[in-house]
Design a protein around this motif. Structure first.
Motif, PDB file in Angstrom:
ATOM      1  N   TYR A 279     -10.880  -4.459 -11.539  1.00 15.01           N
ATOM      2  CA  TYR A 279     -10.883  -4.107 -10.117  1.00 15.01           C
ATOM      3  C   TYR A 279     -11.076  -5.376  -9.311  1.00 15.01           C
ATOM      4  O   TYR A 279     -11.632  -6.362  -9.792  1.00 15.01           O
ATOM      5  CB  TYR A 279     -11.960  -3.067  -9.790  1.00 15.01           C
ATOM      6  CG  TYR A 279     -13.383  -3.505 -10.043  1.00 15.01           C
ATOM      7  CD1 TYR A 279     -14.130  -4.163  -9.062  1.00 15.01           C
ATOM      8  CD2 TYR A 279     -13.989  -3.262 -11.275  1.00 15.01           C
ATOM      9  CE1 TYR A 279     -15.437  -4.561  -9.299  1.00 15.01           C
ATOM     10  CE2 TYR A 279     -15.297  -3.652 -11.517  1.00 15.01           C
ATOM     11  CZ  TYR A 279     -16.018  -4.307 -10.529  1.00 15.01           C
ATOM     12  OH  TYR A 279     -17.302  -4.710 -10.768  1.00 15.01           O
TER      13      TYR A 279
ATOM     14  N   CYS B 284      -8.614   0.918  -7.703  1.00 19.77           N
ATOM     15  CA  CYS B 284      -9.303  -0.300  -8.154  1.00 19.77           C
ATOM     16  C   CYS B 284      -8.773  -1.553  -7.459  1.00 19.77           C
ATOM     17  O   CYS B 284      -9.203  -2.655  -7.746  1.00 19.77           O
ATOM     18  CB  CYS B 284      -9.204  -0.438  -9.671  1.00 19.77           C
ATOM     19  SG  CYS B 284      -7.532  -0.604 -10.248  1.00 19.77           S
ATOM     20  N   ILE B 285      -7.802  -1.363  -6.550  1.00 17.89           N
ATOM     21  CA  ILE B 285      -7.316  -2.493  -5.744  1.00 17.89           C
ATOM     22  C   ILE B 285      -7.678  -2.179  -4.302  1.00 17.89           C
ATOM     23  O   ILE B 285      -7.454  -1.067  -3.831  1.00 17.89           O
ATOM     24  CB  ILE B 285      -5.785  -2.640  -5.846  1.00 17.89           C
ATOM     25  CG1 ILE B 285      -5.347  -2.735  -7.300  1.00 17.89           C
ATOM     26  CG2 ILE B 285      -5.303  -3.853  -5.079  1.00 17.89           C
ATOM     27  CD1 ILE B 285      -3.849  -2.665  -7.468  1.00 17.89           C
ATOM     28  N   CYS B 286      -8.223  -3.149  -3.614  1.00 12.00           N
ATOM     29  CA  CYS B 286      -8.610  -2.918  -2.212  1.00 12.00           C
ATOM     30  C   CYS B 286      -8.070  -4.049  -1.337  1.00 12.00           C
ATOM     31  O   CYS B 286      -8.759  -5.041  -1.098  1.00 12.00           O
ATOM     32  CB  CYS B 286     -10.131  -2.824  -2.095  1.00 12.00           C
ATOM     33  SG  CYS B 286     -10.686  -2.514  -0.408  1.00 12.00           S
TER      34      CYS B 286
ATOM     35  N   ILE C  57      -6.065  -9.060 -10.412  1.00  9.24           N
ATOM     36  CA  ILE C  57      -6.136  -7.848 -11.238  1.00  9.24           C
ATOM     37  C   ILE C  57      -5.119  -7.944 -12.361  1.00  9.24           C
ATOM     38  O   ILE C  57      -3.943  -8.148 -12.127  1.00  9.24           O
ATOM     39  CB  ILE C  57      -5.935  -6.576 -10.380  1.00  9.24           C
ATOM     40  CG1 ILE C  57      -6.130  -5.318 -11.221  1.00  9.24           C
ATOM     41  CG2 ILE C  57      -4.598  -6.562  -9.677  1.00  9.24           C
ATOM     42  CD1 ILE C  57      -6.572  -4.141 -10.403  1.00  9.24           C
TER      43      ILE C  57
ATOM     44  N   ILE D 181       1.045  -3.178  -3.907  1.00 11.44           N
ATOM     45  CA  ILE D 181      -0.051  -3.599  -3.017  1.00 11.44           C
ATOM     46  C   ILE D 181      -0.056  -2.706  -1.770  1.00 11.44           C
ATOM     47  O   ILE D 181      -1.105  -2.204  -1.347  1.00 11.44           O
ATOM     48  CB  ILE D 181       0.086  -5.085  -2.612  1.00 11.44           C
ATOM     49  CG1 ILE D 181      -0.086  -6.003  -3.834  1.00 11.44           C
ATOM     50  CG2 ILE D 181      -0.930  -5.456  -1.532  1.00 11.44           C
ATOM     51  CD1 ILE D 181       0.051  -7.486  -3.539  1.00 11.44           C
TER      52      ILE D 181
ATOM     53  N   HIS E 278      -1.773   0.710  -1.672  1.00 10.66           N
ATOM     54  CA  HIS E 278      -3.239   0.762  -1.584  1.00 10.66           C
ATOM     55  C   HIS E 278      -3.771   0.215  -0.254  1.00 10.66           C
ATOM     56  O   HIS E 278      -4.978   0.181  -0.037  1.00 10.66           O
ATOM     57  CB  HIS E 278      -3.865  -0.030  -2.743  1.00 10.66           C
ATOM     58  CG  HIS E 278      -3.629   0.589  -4.071  1.00 10.66           C
ATOM     59  ND1 HIS E 278      -2.512   0.309  -4.825  1.00 10.66           N
ATOM     60  CD2 HIS E 278      -4.334   1.521  -4.764  1.00 10.66           C
ATOM     61  CE1 HIS E 278      -2.555   1.022  -5.939  1.00 10.66           C
ATOM     62  NE2 HIS E 278      -3.638   1.760  -5.927  1.00 10.66           N
TER      63      HIS E 278
END
Length: 758
Positions: free
Chosen positions: A676, A491-493, A670, A699, A702
């Protein structure tokens, strides 16, 4: 839910717990068992506060013979209220016989209920208005005169009368009391909430207050003086704790300060003449007391205690005050010479840098004031103002600043520089001389906290690289740990954007930031994103001046008008009221589906304390790397000190500082695992491993290799794919069978091996 961690029964206010919360509690318990200090980095939005409060409260209940008091330090009143709300949620889950008293403490401005004092505009003026109504000599005079002849505070009088019956007479029932609760109790009972809170913190099990109450010696000496060693101190959101420590011991003196100090001295001189004519005995009594030493002043009434000394250890208080500043008029003469000397130093046309020893020697040879006299200035001024019964302390802030400066420069020989600048380098045509006593060593302010309390917990979502903090703060943690986030879906991009669609590199490096190609590419990036991404987008810039410049350029290029076809634009300013209004309207625009963009600044108020969770922040763009202004004399002096004393290289510290600010900015997006959001680091320098590796592990875990060198159109494609994935129904187990929520049953069957699997 209730579960065991070794010998401690932990009471937790939710039916499920995240694996990282459980691991966090394990490490925290080990630190408490070892009676040592710890550094814990916990991903944002994973329930750090709940884990801390549950474990420490449960640990104290498990050791009734040696109960721990919790001092929980936050940076803002908003965070204080959130912490107390979390504690209130925990309360019903504790054993029925538990008697827990928890409260928040803030300044008079946030707690006062007296309309006469509260109408004052600033914090200092509210403090001063309070003193005018509650000082012991004002109350004595009011008692001698007819009722109503001298104005006093009815709330304080009622509280003082109740408190005269002993501590139990003003003790509140067990429970959690926010600032709002204390004000409501104050109005209901007619008591002063501020002094009630000051009284109760001695007996409370949990006290939530500001960093300054422990780190700023002037405040800590008054508020936290009576705290016992059996305390656990938590510094939450402590990624900037080194800067807070440095600011607590740094002083700036400008021409306005010296002019104000001269006016203050004239006023004090008039008061001395008045006292000589009417009540010379008080001045004689003060002289005799100063011969015995400052400690002979005894315990002052709570209403008379002013800010404590910024530097002095207790043993100096037993020394006699130097003979040449014991008499009030002699002390005044010393201060006049000091102010005159500082005025002369401010008239320089060149930048000057000195260490305290050389500066003190210069003061001695030019103004005849030695180190010991300087060291005692702050306390001698405090004593004189009490003797002269001065209540409007906000009018005397200038002379307080001068004495603060004198005492610090007379006490510390290392870890400081005196820097005199005739103008700000960024505006050399405007004369603005400033003399700065700049502290470079963060460990000076926090050392008394480490020495005095049993365990100190430094925690945040942004403590990477975690091994730098023990060196900056000069302590040895028994536990130092960084946790990752357990997720069932990505859910983290995070993405690193190094170039625009035209393949030109983008960066805020000084030689590139004003390049029209870079400005245009940044604008095209924003334009593409606002067209494709719903709801809220937050943009962070490296400084106010850069934000002003680039927004202006976008406006001239027509980019801003195109952006506003898709979303409304709101901007953070240096005015708190304007920014609060902009934030409210930004949220309204997101709530009604219109969508909005918020322009903000790294290191600003928004970057430090505002959450953009859910639809308020689907994307955050960090335009550039937020390095400090590297030509700042103060920063250069600090870098030199860190290199010579702690062997921290300049480049390492600057990169660490910039990347923690960047991580703090993007972390706003977030705030829970069901949330997300995307993060775009828009600068080619983020693709370098030495920069990127300083970001927090949660971080980096991801950040895919394929997302390290993107152009605008590639980033847009990834963003669309990500939003398509996030639109699918959310299965908390992710269909993988991997648990990110543990029940009581899971914990009972837990082994170390299974925990590591999570």
């Amino acid at each position: 839910m209730k579960f065991q961690i070794e010998d401690v029964t932990v009471y937790f206010p939710y039916d499920h717990i995240y694996p990282e919360q459980y691991q966090y509690m394990l490490e925290l318990k080990r630190a408490l068992d070892a009676r040592g200090h710890c550094l814990l980095e916990m991903p944002t939005g994973t329930g750090k506060t709940a884990a801390l409060l549950s474990l420490i409260t449960s640990y104290s209940l498990a050791h009734p013979s040696n109960p721990l008091k919790l001092l929980y330090c936050t940076r803002t009143v908003h965070e204080m209220e959130k912490t107390l709300a979390e504690l209130r949620r925990l309360l019903p889950y504790l054993p029925p016989q538990t008697r827990l008293l928890a409260l928040g403490l803030s300044s008079r401005k946030n707690l006062c209920v007296n309309p006469a004092a509260l109408s004052s505009p600033s914090r200092d003026s509210v403090d001063s208005a309070c003193r005018r109504l509650t000082a012991s000599w004002v109350r004595s005079l009011a008692a001698e005169r007819p009722p109503g002849a001298i104005e006093t505070c009815s709330f304080f009088e009622a509280f003082d009368q109740a408190a005269s019956g002993g501590p139990d007479a003003v003790m509140l029932p067990p429970g959690v009391y926010t600032l709002q609760d204390l004000r409501a109790i104050g109005r209901e009972k007619g008591w002063c909430p501020y002094f009630l809170a000051r009284q109760l913190i001695r007996y409370a099990n949990v006290v939530v207050y500001s960093y300054q109450y422990l780190l700023d010696p002037k405040v800590a000496g008054v508020i936290s003086r009576e705290m016992q060693r059996e305390c656990v101190v938590v510094f939450d959101e402590a990624h900037n704790i080194d800067n807070v420590c440095i600011e607590a011991l740094s002083v700036s003196v400008r021409k306005q300060t010296l002019d104000g100090a001269t006016r203050n001295l004239n006023r004090i001189s008039q008061e001395i003449d008045r006292f000589k004519a009417t009540d010379a005995g008080k001045l004689r009594a003060e002289y005799n007391r100063l011969v015995e030493g400052l400690a002979q002043r005894g315990n002052l009434p709570m209403t008379d205690s002013w800010l404590a000394n910024p530097a002095l250890p207790d043993d100096i208080l037993k020394e006699a005050v130097p003979g040449n500043i014991r008499k009030a008029e002699h002390f005044l003469s010393v201060l006049r010479r000091l102010v005159q000397y500082l005025k002369g130093r401010l008239q320089t046309e060149h930048v000057e840098t000195e260490v305290p020893v050389a500066f003190v020697s210069s003061v001695n040879s030019h103004a005849g004031i030695d180190q010991k006299m300087l060291k005692f200035c702050y306390d001698r001024l405090h004593s004189l103002m009490l003797t002269l019964e001065i209540t409007d302390t906000d009018d005397f802030l200038h002379i307080q600043t001068i004495c603060d400066f004198a005492t610090l420069v007379g006490t510390y020989t290392r870890g400081f520089s005196i820097i005199i600048e005739p103008y700000d380098e960024r505006m050399p045509h405007i004369p603005d001389p400033v003399l700065q006593l700049s502290c470079h060593d963060a460990s000076l302010a926090i050392k008394p906290v480490f020495d005095r309390f049993q365990s100190v917990v430094i925690t945040s979502g942004t403590l990477s690289p975690i091994d730098l903090y023990p060196r900056l703060l000069n302590f040895n943690p028994v536990i130092s740990r960084s946790f990752t986030m357990s997720l069932t879906r990505d859910c983290i991009c995070p993405m690193v954007l190094t170039r625009g669609s035209d393949q030109l590199p983008v960066s805020t490096k000084f030689d590139m930031r004003s390049d029209p190609g870079v400005v245009r590419n940044y604008g095209r990036l924003l334009l593409e994103m606002v067209a494709a991404i719903p709801d809220g987008i937050v943009c962070f810039f490296v400084s106010y001046s850069y934000m002003d410049g680039i927004v202006n350029s976008w406006n001239e290029m027509g980019i801003l008008q195109d952006v506003m076809q898709h979303k409304l634009v709101f901007i953070e300013t240096q005015d708190v009221v304007e920014t609060t209004l902009a934030l409210d309207n930004y949220r309204k625009a997101c709530d009604c589906g219109r969508g909005a963009v918020f322009f903000s600044v790294a290191r600003g108020k928004v970057a430090e304390g505002i959450d953009f969770d859910r639809h308020y922040g689907r994307l955050v763009i960090m335009f550039g790397v937020p390095f400090q202004y590297t030509l700042s004399r103060i920063l250069l002096a600090r870098l030199e000190y860190l290199r010579d004393t702690f062997q921290i290289k300049e480049g390492d510290f600057l990169t660490f500082d910039a990347l923690r600010q960047a991580a703090q900015c993007v972390g706003r997006v977030i705030r829970s695992k069901a949330d997300y959001g995307m993060m775009i680091f828009a600068d080619k320098r983020y693709s370098r491993h030495d920069k990127r590796s300083k970001l927090p592990g949660w971080i980096l875990s991801h950040l895919r290799d394929a997302h390290l060198n993107l152009s605008t159109d590639m980033a847009l494609h990834i963003a669309r794919e990500f939003l398509r994935r996030m639109a699918q129904p959310y299965d908390k187990t992710g269909g993988t069978g991997k648990k990110t929520l543990l029940s009581q049953e899971d914990l009972e069957n837990m082994t170390d091996a299974t925990l590591e699997m999570f």
